[in-house]
Enzyme design. Structure first.
Site, PDB file in Angstrom:
ATOM      1  N   ARG A   1      10.202  -5.657   0.904  1.00 45.24           N
ATOM      2  CA  ARG A   1       9.538  -6.283   2.047  1.00 45.24           C
ATOM      3  C   ARG A   1       9.278  -7.759   1.776  1.00 45.24           C
ATOM      4  NH1 ARG A   1       3.932  -6.286   3.265  1.00 45.24           N
ATOM      5  NH2 ARG A   1       3.496  -6.625   5.482  1.00 45.24           N
TER       6      ARG A   1
ATOM      7  N   LYS B   1       2.436   1.047  -8.976  1.00 43.69           N
ATOM      8  CA  LYS B   1       3.469   1.181  -7.956  1.00 43.69           C
ATOM      9  C   LYS B   1       4.584   2.114  -8.408  1.00 43.69           C
ATOM     10  CE  LYS B   1       6.142  -1.575  -4.662  1.00 43.69           C
ATOM     11  NZ  LYS B   1       6.308  -2.910  -4.087  1.00 43.69           N
TER      12      LYS B   1
ATOM     13  N   ARG C   1      -4.371  -6.897  -0.821  1.00 43.17           N
ATOM     14  CA  ARG C   1      -4.688  -6.747  -2.235  1.00 43.17           C
ATOM     15  C   ARG C   1      -6.144  -6.357  -2.417  1.00 43.17           C
ATOM     16  NH1 ARG C   1      -1.750 -12.174  -4.790  1.00 43.17           N
ATOM     17  NH2 ARG C   1       0.299 -11.811  -3.870  1.00 43.17           N
TER      18      ARG C   1
END
Length: 335
Positions: A127, A192, A327
């Site tokens: 992205r 992640k 974030r």
């Protein structure tokens, strides 16, 4: 694809098949099996290394992989498939999303749920224009075609639906407590695990073509880990046995189709609670950044259209995707 390139990729795939069990193979033996010189073997293996294959070269003895490798296998996938649309397997491609978009741009008719997977990508994309590290045979690079009959406006919340479907797949297969980060990331233990890239082609009020890309970490080779600029996790590091990538492709296709059929019928509203219960930042202070401003607030999940809910200065507001970055405060880690 030219005949020369196609032949080269076929030779390289056969080489990896010979090496896949992790045992040492001499260049002479490999050359005999393929009917080419040892110099040609070395050249092909150098090319595979440039695609990120984790290969050891032992002087005077030959070659072996850092660890055994399971290749994607179209025949195995077809035997297990629960959905009729095809799964195409490529060895090396620029980007699985780009390949499906290219077929659509050429007027090719694709069945809903058609999947393309590859062993490696040379131009993998994430992205907001970021590159996606895509070493050979290490992870899962997966793209699916799905038509949206009501046009581009029907795509609201689509990446979140995909996140829920991926989470359900990993929970079903591996009993993992998967987390989702708005709007397109898969997390495990705060690190992640994967990312989603949805790309659209079509008109705002007529059928729209969606290409749904998923990159999922299975095993990140040690020599490439320093290239990743944020905390990450891979399935192989948290499971007792190596995950079967072919089975994963089959279950992902079926789960995505099931969730997308529901999404076509109902929109995003039924998925809001499922996303929010897996929300990585639920109840935490976060910073939402865009080109011109930053908003600090408490993450309150998502609304019935898939917008992020932030409570700031006593007011709760909705924010939609695009070029937004979310974030946790006060972290400065990349999203």
């Amino acid at each position: 694809m030219s005949k020369v390139l196609a032949h080269s990729l076929a030779v390289q795939r056969q080489l990896v098949l010979y090496l896949a069990n992790g045992e040492l193979c001499s260049g002479e033996w490999l050359g005999q099996q393929l009917g080419i010189s040892r110099a040609a073997i070395a050249k092909h293996l150098e090319q595979l290394e440039s695609y990120g294959l984790d290969l050891y070269k032992i002087k005077g003895k030959g070659y072996r992989l850092a660890e055994p490798l399971q290749l994607l296998d179209a025949a195995q996938i077809k035997q297990q498939q629960l959905w009729a649309a095809p799964v195409w397997v490529q060895s090396v491609t620029d980007s699985t999303n780009s390949q499906l978009l290219h077929r659509l741009s050429e007027g090719q008719q694709l069945e809903a749920g058609t999947v393309l997977v590859a062993e490696a990508q040379t131009a993998g994309r994430g992205r907001r224009g970021k590159s996606w590290l895509s070493p050979f045979g290490a992870n899962l690079y997966f793209s699916m075609y799905w038509p949206l009959e009501q046009g581009i406006q029907a795509a609201m919340g689509l990446s979140l639906v995909i996140g829920v479907a991926v989470a359900k797949t990993l929970e079903q297969l591996f009993q993992l407590p998967v987390q989702l980060k708005w709007p397109n990331d898969i997390y495990l233990d705060g690190k992640k695990l994967g990312g989603i890239l949805v790309e659209l082609a079509g008109q705002s009020h007529s059928q729209c073509d969606a290409v749904i890309g998923l990159g999922l970490n299975i095993r990140v080779p040690p020599h490439l880990q320093a290239l990743i600029d944020q905390p990450f996790v891979a399935l192989q590091s948290v499971l007792a046995t190596r995950p079967d990538r072919n089975q994963l492709v089959v279950v992902l296709q079926q789960q995505l189709v099931s969730q997308l059929q529901l999404f076509n019928e109902t929109g995003f509203a039924p998925f809001a609670a499922e996303f929010s219960q897996r929300d990585l930042f639920a109840g935490q202070q976060v910073r939402l950044s865009c080109v011109k401003q930053q908003i600090v607030g408490i993450c309150c999940g998502v609304d019935e259209r898939g917008a992020l809910l932030l409570e700031s200065d006593g007011q709760r507001q909705s924010y939609y995707g695009g070029e937004l970055s979310l974030r946790r405060m006060p972290d400065a880690a990349a999203d």
